[in-house]
Design a protein around this motif. Structure first.
Motif, PDB file in Angstrom:
ATOM      1  N   SER A 143       0.844  -1.192   0.000  1.00 42.88           N
ATOM      2  CA  SER A 143       0.000   0.000   0.000  1.00 42.88           C
ATOM      3  C   SER A 143       0.882   1.246   0.000  1.00 42.88           C
ATOM      4  CB  SER A 143      -0.923  -0.005   1.217  1.00 42.88           C
ATOM      5  OG  SER A 143      -0.159   0.073   2.408  1.00 42.88           O
ATOM      6  N   MET A 144       0.253   2.405  -0.223  1.00 44.95           N
ATOM      7  CA  MET A 144       1.003   3.652  -0.234  1.00 44.95           C
ATOM      8  C   MET A 144       1.558   3.969   1.148  1.00 44.95           C
ATOM      9  SD  MET A 144       0.885   4.850  -3.354  1.00 44.95           S
ATOM     10  CE  MET A 144       1.253   6.569  -3.164  1.00 44.95           C
ATOM     11  N   ALA A 145       0.836   3.633   2.203  1.00 45.29           N
ATOM     12  CA  ALA A 145       1.327   3.880   3.559  1.00 45.29           C
ATOM     13  C   ALA A 145       2.533   3.014   3.877  1.00 45.29           C
ATOM     14  CB  ALA A 145       0.210   3.618   4.561  1.00 45.29           C
ATOM     15  N   GLN A 146       2.598   1.803   3.332  1.00 42.94           N
ATOM     16  CA  GLN A 146       3.761   0.952   3.546  1.00 42.94           C
ATOM     17  C   GLN A 146       4.967   1.420   2.745  1.00 42.94           C
ATOM     18  OE1 GLN A 146       2.091  -2.842   2.437  1.00 42.94           O
ATOM     19  NE2 GLN A 146       1.416  -3.303   4.518  1.00 42.94           N
ATOM     20  N   MET A 147       4.729   1.951   1.569  1.00 41.27           N
ATOM     21  CA  MET A 147       5.832   2.433   0.735  1.00 41.27           C
ATOM     22  C   MET A 147       6.358   3.780   1.199  1.00 41.27           C
ATOM     23  SD  MET A 147       4.218   1.323  -2.951  1.00 41.27           S
ATOM     24  CE  MET A 147       5.587   1.941  -3.920  1.00 41.27           C
ATOM     25  N   TYR A 148       5.475   4.633   1.760  1.00 42.19           N
ATOM     26  CA  TYR A 148       5.868   5.966   2.215  1.00 42.19           C
ATOM     27  C   TYR A 148       5.349   6.162   3.636  1.00 42.19           C
ATOM     28  CZ  TYR A 148       6.397   6.493  -2.832  1.00 42.19           C
ATOM     29  OH  TYR A 148       6.742   6.304  -4.143  1.00 42.19           O
ATOM     30  N   PRO A 149       6.117   5.757   4.643  1.00 44.03           N
ATOM     31  CA  PRO A 149       5.638   5.878   6.035  1.00 44.03           C
ATOM     32  C   PRO A 149       5.448   7.319   6.489  1.00 44.03           C
ATOM     33  CG  PRO A 149       7.468   4.319   5.877  1.00 44.03           C
ATOM     34  CD  PRO A 149       7.402   5.046   4.573  1.00 44.03           C
ATOM     35  N   ASP A 150       6.247   8.240   5.947  1.00 43.37           N
ATOM     36  CA  ASP A 150       6.127   9.640   6.339  1.00 43.37           C
ATOM     37  C   ASP A 150       4.906  10.264   5.658  1.00 43.37           C
ATOM     38  OD1 ASP A 150       7.460  12.009   7.684  1.00 43.37           O
ATOM     39  OD2 ASP A 150       7.247  12.749   5.636  1.00 43.37           O
ATOM     40  N   GLU A 151       4.143  11.067   6.407  1.00 47.75           N
ATOM     41  CA  GLU A 151       2.910  11.642   5.878  1.00 47.75           C
ATOM     42  C   GLU A 151       3.182  12.644   4.758  1.00 47.75           C
ATOM     43  OE1 GLU A 151       0.593  13.301   8.978  1.00 47.75           O
ATOM     44  OE2 GLU A 151       0.221  11.368   9.996  1.00 47.75           O
TER      45      GLU A 151
ATOM     46  N   LYS B  87       1.858  12.230   0.903  1.00 48.58           N
ATOM     47  CA  LYS B  87       1.056  13.224   0.193  1.00 48.58           C
ATOM     48  C   LYS B  87       1.717  13.616  -1.126  1.00 48.58           C
ATOM     49  CE  LYS B  87      -2.290  16.155  -0.325  1.00 48.58           C
ATOM     50  NZ  LYS B  87      -3.647  15.680  -0.700  1.00 48.58           N
ATOM     51  N   GLN B  88       3.030  13.779  -1.121  1.00 51.22           N
ATOM     52  CA  GLN B  88       3.742  14.116  -2.349  1.00 51.22           C
ATOM     53  C   GLN B  88       3.623  13.009  -3.383  1.00 51.22           C
ATOM     54  OE1 GLN B  88       7.775  15.117  -1.340  1.00 51.22           O
ATOM     55  NE2 GLN B  88       7.198  16.918  -0.112  1.00 51.22           N
ATOM     56  N   ALA B  89       3.723  11.765  -2.939  1.00 51.73           N
ATOM     57  CA  ALA B  89       3.605  10.636  -3.868  1.00 51.73           C
ATOM     58  C   ALA B  89       2.196  10.553  -4.453  1.00 51.73           C
ATOM     59  CB  ALA B  89       3.963   9.338  -3.154  1.00 51.73           C
ATOM     60  N   GLN B  90       1.170  10.785  -3.634  1.00 48.55           N
ATOM     61  CA  GLN B  90      -0.201  10.755  -4.140  1.00 48.55           C
ATOM     62  C   GLN B  90      -0.448  11.860  -5.165  1.00 48.55           C
ATOM     63  OE1 GLN B  90      -2.358  11.078  -0.466  1.00 48.55           O
ATOM     64  NE2 GLN B  90      -2.385   8.867  -0.091  1.00 48.55           N
ATOM     65  N   ASP B  91       0.037  13.067  -4.885  1.00 47.80           N
ATOM     66  CA  ASP B  91      -0.124  14.165  -5.834  1.00 47.80           C
ATOM     67  C   ASP B  91       0.657  13.906  -7.115  1.00 47.80           C
ATOM     68  OD1 ASP B  91      -1.687  15.387  -3.934  1.00 47.80           O
ATOM     69  OD2 ASP B  91      -0.084  16.692  -3.187  1.00 47.80           O
ATOM     70  N   SER B  92       1.829  13.304  -6.983  1.00 44.27           N
ATOM     71  CA  SER B  92       2.632  13.008  -8.161  1.00 44.27           C
ATOM     72  C   SER B  92       1.940  11.998  -9.071  1.00 44.27           C
ATOM     73  CB  SER B  92       4.003  12.481  -7.732  1.00 44.27           C
ATOM     74  OG  SER B  92       4.772  12.092  -8.857  1.00 44.27           O
ATOM     75  N   ILE B  93       1.333  10.971  -8.492  1.00 48.87           N
ATOM     76  CA  ILE B  93       0.616   9.969  -9.296  1.00 48.87           C
ATOM     77  C   ILE B  93      -0.586  10.598  -9.981  1.00 48.87           C
ATOM     78  CG2 ILE B  93      -0.709   7.836  -9.167  1.00 48.87           C
ATOM     79  CD1 ILE B  93       1.127   6.967  -6.891  1.00 48.87           C
ATOM     80  N   ASP B  94      -1.315  11.440  -9.256  1.00 49.11           N
ATOM     81  CA  ASP B  94      -2.468  12.111  -9.863  1.00 49.11           C
ATOM     82  C   ASP B  94      -2.048  12.993 -11.036  1.00 49.11           C
ATOM     83  OD1 ASP B  94      -4.829  11.236  -8.665  1.00 49.11           O
ATOM     84  OD2 ASP B  94      -4.503  12.474  -6.895  1.00 49.11           O
ATOM     85  N   ASN B  95      -0.972  13.738 -10.878  1.00 51.39           N
ATOM     86  CA  ASN B  95      -0.516  14.627 -11.947  1.00 51.39           C
ATOM     87  C   ASN B  95      -0.037  13.837 -13.159  1.00 51.39           C
ATOM     88  OD1 ASN B  95      -1.058  16.932 -10.424  1.00 51.39           O
ATOM     89  ND2 ASN B  95       0.970  16.917  -9.472  1.00 51.39           N
ATOM     90  N   ARG B  96       0.653  12.739 -12.925  1.00 53.88           N
ATOM     91  CA  ARG B  96       1.122  11.926 -14.043  1.00 53.88           C
ATOM     92  C   ARG B  96      -0.032  11.309 -14.814  1.00 53.88           C
ATOM     93  NH1 ARG B  96       5.483   7.879 -11.724  1.00 53.88           N
ATOM     94  NH2 ARG B  96       4.431   8.363  -9.761  1.00 53.88           N
ATOM     95  N   LEU B  97      -1.060  10.874 -14.104  1.00 55.38           N
ATOM     96  CA  LEU B  97      -2.210  10.281 -14.777  1.00 55.38           C
ATOM     97  C   LEU B  97      -2.966  11.321 -15.600  1.00 55.38           C
ATOM     98  CD1 LEU B  97      -3.588   7.983 -11.929  1.00 55.38           C
ATOM     99  CD2 LEU B  97      -2.428   7.246 -14.009  1.00 55.38           C
TER     100      LEU B  97
END
Length: 380
Positions: free
Chosen positions: A262-270, A274-284
């Motif tokens: 999951s995203m929480a397992q891959m990125y433990p820091d909040e 958040k940066q990873a989630q925004d990056s995926i949204d922008n790429r899509l």
């Protein structure tokens, strides 16, 4: 007499043939009648085969795809954009929320449900959920029936439906770039209700119940209309429009990956999460735009706009993106200002000046005295 005997025998043979055909049809050998019976059953349920085919999205062949990604989102029903899925909590004037609709369809056997496999979902008959096992697992009280229209197979009271415990949903999105149409297609593949239960020690836990395929749910969602804001109570959109138009607000909690993390397992820091989630949204969202090649006219228009912005910055404009006035508009404004100035000066020339009174010789000789007298008179 022979003629009457022949007519009688022919009539008997015809009657025997009709009875044999009816017996064969009643035995279930003729499949056409079985198909009609199935259609009648679906008509009674409110959804026909034609409706189901209309709402079923055709799978794009892998040879026509250039990009594909599966995204898992969590829809928190406490967000204003997602509240149309939670209300009304109870059935009011035939209106029901999303969970009551899904739960009723699954319990009645109108649509199948599939196991929640945490990122490895397989929508086949092998992983179909048995209703009685699902009800026992989540401690939902029910009574067994005969499976008829008057006495369904599972009878559940309204108070036992855990609609207030479903405070979030998981949805599975598919993002596919079709090289034939040169566009990015986004669709919802499945929906999963999530129970939020409080434990004895004070904590709470999330329990995903089951997956239902969105295409099988769409004919029923198209019949449920909701209003999206408190300012306008007009029910303009159906639940099917709500999902297809992307009116929900969901954060990415997982993407399909080789390690099934999951995203929480891959990125433990909040912050990193958040940066990873925004990056995926922008790429899509920008994937199709990056592959788009503009035409010559669009390229020249964009280049001209960039040059105008550069000139504005060089001239000291701190807001280069604001509306710019063309040369013709500035020239017309200058001519208007010149005309206005000319008209004002001409009006000023035409205004008559006040005439000064002429003084006589006597008054000129005693000018100071007369002026003093006039001042004293005005004071009186």
């Amino acid at each position: 007499m022979n003629i009457y005997r022949k007519i009688l025998t022919l009539s008997l043979l015809a009657a025997a043939g009709i009875a044999a055909v009816a017996q064969v049809e009643n035995g279930g050998v003729v499949r056409r009648r079985a198909d009609k019976e199935k259609k009648n059953e679906k008509n009674a349920a409110g959804v026909t085969d034609r409706m189901q085919d209309f709402f079923t999205a055709k799978e794009t062949h892998d040879a026509d795809l250039q990009y594909k990604r599966e995204i898992y989102r969590q829809l928190d029903l406490s967000k204003p954009e997602n509240t149309p899925l939670y209300y009304p909590e109870d059935v009011i004037d035939g209106k029901q929320n999303l969970f009551r609709l899904i739960f009723g369809l699954v319990v009645d056997g109108k649509i199948p449900a599939y196991e929640y496999l945490d990122g490895r979902e397989v929508f086949t008959d092998q992983y179909k959920v048995k209703v009685d096992e699902m009800l026992d697992r989540f401690e939902i009280f029910y009574q067994s029936g005969n499976g008829t229209a008057k006495n369904p197979k599972y009878v559940i009271e309204e108070a036992d439906v855990p609609t207030n415990m479903v405070q979030s949903y998981y949805i599975l999105e598919k993002w596919e770039f079709d090289r034939r149409s040169n566009r990015m297609n986004t669709r919802v593949e499945a929906i999963c209700p999530v129970l939020n239960r409080y434990a004895d020690y004070g904590g709470s836990g999330k329990f995903p119940m089951f997956w239902v395929k969105f295409d099988q749910l769409r004919p029923y969602l198209a019949q449920e209309y909701v209003f999206l804001s408190d300012d306008n109570n007009l029910e303009q959109y159906s639940l099917d429009d709500y999902f297809n138009l992307g009116m929900y607000d969901g954060e990415i909690y997982k993407t399909r990956n080789l390690r099934n993390l999951s995203m929480a397992q891959m990125y433990p820091d909040e912050d990193l999460l958040k940066q990873a989630q925004d990056s995926i949204d922008n790429r899509l969202k920008n994937y199709g735009k990056n592959l788009y090649v503009p035409t010559r006219e669009e390229y020249l228009a964009q280049k001209e706009r960039e040059e105008e912005i550069a000139r504005a910055i060089a001239a000291g404009d701190t807001i280069p993106g604001r509306t710019m006035v063309s040369d013709t508009e500035s020239a017309s404004s200058e001519t208007k200002s010149v005309r206005s100035r000319r008209s004002s000066t001409s009006k000023a020339k035409k205004t008559p000046k006040a005439k000064k009174p002429k003084l006589s010789s006597s008054s000129s000789s005693n000018g100071n005295a007369s002026a003093a007298k006039s001042v004293r008179r005005r004071k009186k």
